[in-house]
Design an enzyme around this catalytic site. Structure first.
Site, PDB file in Angstrom:
ATOM      1  N   GLU A  87       0.773  -1.271   0.044  1.00  0.00           N
ATOM      2  CA  GLU A  87      -0.009  -0.039   0.135  1.00  0.00           C
ATOM      3  C   GLU A  87       0.712   1.186   0.074  1.00  0.00           C
ATOM      4  O   GLU A  87       0.487   2.256  -0.464  1.00  0.00           O
ATOM      5  CB  GLU A  87      -1.147  -0.116   1.174  1.00  0.00           C
ATOM      6  N   SER A 346     -32.130 -15.284  55.219  1.00  0.00           N
ATOM      7  CA  SER A 346     -31.341 -15.430  56.549  1.00  0.00           C
ATOM      8  C   SER A 346     -29.848 -15.283  56.258  1.00  0.00           C
ATOM      9  O   SER A 346     -29.087 -15.538  57.023  1.00  0.00           O
ATOM     10  CB  SER A 346     -31.503 -16.945  57.029  1.00  0.00           C
TER      11      SER A 346
END
Length: 727
Positions: A87, A346
């Protein structure tokens, strides 16, 4: 003449300086008028990853594009070579544009009447990606200006990194990391040469070169890159020849979303982050998710479950499952039940006892009164509706008895309990602390319970849970706050770890687990929290819409899941050492004090208790006062006389199934039904057959085949047998 040349040279320098000044002023003006746009114009596309970097969930940007931002170091070097060679070979040398390439592209355009080659550098491609433009002369000039701006603001490596993360790779995929994962099921760090070559060219025309749609075209373009690399001497010709013969091989990753609800929460909290790295262990998270997929099959309709796993040493969350199945809308799957505020039942009891140890109100074998009693206007009841009379603290905690707990809570004070929690950074959701808090009359979530229970393995210290990974993980120190003393936390751990889980097969990894369950009022929420030296595991089961599920208990519904989660975890590599301040002391009932401080005639029963520094407080009356002269509490003594119970130590009866033996075989030709009985005929026992509630007192064998699991529970204590039924 020499003087004239110097003068003319000076004038030239002044002219050049003037031109430079004009250029700088013009560039500065342009930069103000046309500032560099956002590098991610549609916002970040966020990925949430595990501590190891494995993908948990991906979120697209405002256009639905998915990417996974990476650094240069996290990308295969051969891919970088291929990209630059194909590129932009002069990337590290040009100022953002390549004059030769631009002149060549302009000449080809003028000669052929169409674009032959673009002439764009990688910098110019980044410029187009952050600020798209039309394919025109003005658009190209705009692109050149943006490229110059990028080169001014960023280094070459930073610009290349932007390209790696912004380049399009087909569909809604951007960035090389997302592309590597989407097409090849790997990371950009581990690309093969062929994969790297294909991804180097794919952004040129991503819709036309997509390997999943046009494999032959993709192969042709990949080979073009390989040929270019050969011509440039980057790749030996023989290697390139072998590579070119290979077909394009796709191995797309099949992603099941892990921890989707946590990912959603973190994305909302950190909207501008590209990568959010969590503390989750991907392996543990996957195993927990698979386990809940099995649990789902046994849950009633519209029910869900949530699980948290925490590393005790670092307070890091290792697994986070907010619902039983994120894809099942019928179970309110998008509601995160780790964060939902519900009644803890509890589950707070151990910490009330722990604070009472620290206050010097009780020791582990202090005598408590499990009798009908009204605390002001509050008259608590045990889950089974029955009373045992004289019980010890350890017995009351193991059986999760309500009335003895409220007796201690009344002496401690709900305000004291709430203040100590708040000082440690724990907040319960309630209008005003009162005695009902001890039995679940408050609001908490799974995160709060995990934070609390982890303190039992850290010397009583509480720290905020961590879900975001830092660069250098360190054991938690500076954020910790003391909730319980090391002695009290160890004593609570010791009591809870002695509770048997008789319905469990031999676990994969043997470990010491202190555990407690909780069932909220109206059977809406079922909790189980367990602590080993290394890990804390918390489970919630129920309906997110708070509809009751009658017949279930925390001990029968949530606890089995909790133990199964522990079986998914690595071995513990920590031990909890008994603090020097914990003393084993011989005490007497009914007075509760040490035997050495009790007259012989007043010592009706002897027990070994765990104490803080040997302190043995007297027995508490139901209303909260200490008894005098080593006597039985007056209300307890009166109740025992009314029920013809001799005032002596009450043996702790452990629930056992009596009517069947483990592994017993039954044949239908010989027997139709078997009785369901335990060693506690007067207790209210809940029966479960194959983990489902069973209300009969006999079992019809003709309804079952093969292995049948029978479970009997009284409070938190359960016993289990497995039998075989044959035709």
């Amino acid at each position: 003449m020499k003087c004239l040349r110097i003068a003319s040279g000076t004038a030239l320098l002044k002219q050049l300086a003037g031109l430079c000044a004009v250029f700088i002023i013009m560039a500065g003006t342009l930069n103000l008028v046309f500032p560099l746009p956002s590098l991610y114009p549609d916002g970040p596309a966020t990925v949430v990853v595990s501590r190891e970097g494995e993908l948990l969930r991906s979120f697209g940007d405002r256009q639905g594009v998915h990417r996974y931002n990476v650094t240069l170091e996290a990308v295969d070097p051969f891919y970088i070579q291929a990209l630059l060679n194909y590129e932009d070979r002069w990337f590290y040398h040009h100022p953002g544009f390549n004059p030769v390439s631009i002149v060549r592209a302009a000449w080809q355009w003028a000669s052929n009447g169409r674009v032959i080659s673009g002439g764009s550098t990688l910098t110019m491609q980044v410029a187009r990606l952050i600020d798209p433009h039309q394919r025109s002369v003005s658009g190209k000039l705009k692109q050149l200006w943006r490229a110059l701006q990028l080169e001014w603001y960023f280094s070459k490596d930073e610009i290349l990194t932007l390209y790696l993360n912004l380049a399009p790779f087909g569909g809604n995929i951007a960035g090389v990391e997302a592309a590597a994962n989407r097409y090849f099921g790997t990371s950009a760090k581990h690309l093969s040469k062929n994969e790297a070559a294909l991804l180097a060219v794919l952004p040129q025309k991503p819709s036309l070169y997509r390997p999943d749609r046009y494999p032959e075209v993709a192969k042709e373009m990949r080979n073009k890159v390989l040929a270019r690399l050969t011509d440039s001497g980057v790749l030996p010709s023989q290697s390139a020849s072998y590579l070119m013969q290979e077909a394009v091989q796709l191995r797309p990753a099949a992603h099941a979303q892990l921890a989707p609800l946590l990912s959603r929460t973190l994305k909302q909290a950190l909207p501008d982050h590209h990568v959010i790295q969590t503390t989750l262990d991907a392996g543990i998270q996957q195993r927990v998710a698979r386990l809940l997929a099995k649990v789902k099959r046994d849950l009633p309709a519209h029910s869900s479950a949530a699980v948290l796993v925490v590393d005790n040493e670092t307070a890091e969350v290792l697994a986070y499952q907010g619902s039983v199945d994120f894809q099942d809308d019928s179970r309110f799957s998008h509601v995160d039940m780790t964060q939902a505020v519900r009644s803890p039942g509890s589950a707070l009891k151990p910490f009330i006892y722990g604070m009472a140890f620290d206050q010097g109100l009780i020791h582990t074998e202090s005598l408590l009164s499990d009798i009908p009693f009204s605390f002001y206007d509050y008259k608590p009841q045990n889950l089974n509706g029955r009373f045992q009379g004289a019980v010890s603290v350890s017995q009351a905690l193991k059986q999760s008895l309500n009335i003895p707990l409220i007796q201690v809570f009344n002496a401690l004070g709900p305000e004291t309990f709430d203040q100590q929690l708040s000082a440690a950074g724990i907040t319960l959701i309630q209008d005003k602390p009162n005695l009902t808090v001890g039995l679940g009359g408050t609001g908490a979530n799974l995160m709060t319970l995990v934070t609390l229970y982890r303190a039992l393995a850290t010397g009583g210290k509480v720290a905020p849970l961590t879900m975001l990974k830092h660069a250098q993980p360190q054991p938690v120190t500076h954020e910790e706050k003391q909730l319980l003393s090391p002695a009290s936390s160890w004593m609570v751990f010791n009591m809870l770890s002695s509770i048997s889980a008789s319905d469990r097969v031999v676990p994969r990894v043997r470990r010491e687990i202190a555990w407690k369950t909780g069932t909220s009022y109206g059977y809406r929420d079922f909790w189980s929290v367990g602590v080993s030296p290394a890990y804390t595991v918390a489970v919630w089961v129920g309906r997110p819409d708070a509809t009751p599920v009658v017949g279930y208990l925390g001990a029968t519904r949530a606890a089995p899941v909790m133990f199964d989660v522990f079986d998914q975890l690595p071995e513990d590599h920590r031990r909890l050492e008994q603090p020097d301040t914990v003393k084993r002391t011989l005490i007497c009932w009914p007075g509760g004090r040490a035997k050495a401080a009790t007259a012989e005639e007043r010592c009706l029963a002897q027990k070994y208790a765990l104490t803080r520094n040997g302190i043995t407080p007297p027995t508490l009356e139901s209303q909260g006062h200490f008894v005098r002269q080593d006597q039985w509490p007056q209300s307890l003594s009166l109740w025992q006389q009314q029920h013809q119970i001799v005032s002596s130590a009450q043996p702790e009866a452990v629930l056992k199934i009596q009517s069947v033996k483990e592994g017993q075989h039954y044949y239908l030709g010989q027997l139709d039904r078997i009785a369901l009985t335990t060693n506690r005929p007067n207790a209210q026992v809940f029966w479960y057959v194959n983990h489902l509630p069973y209300s009969e007192n006999t079992l019809s064998l003709k309804s079952y085949r093969g292995e049948v699991t029978l479970t009997a529970c009284e409070g938190q204590t359960c016993d289990q047998r497995r039998i075989q039924v044959h035709p």
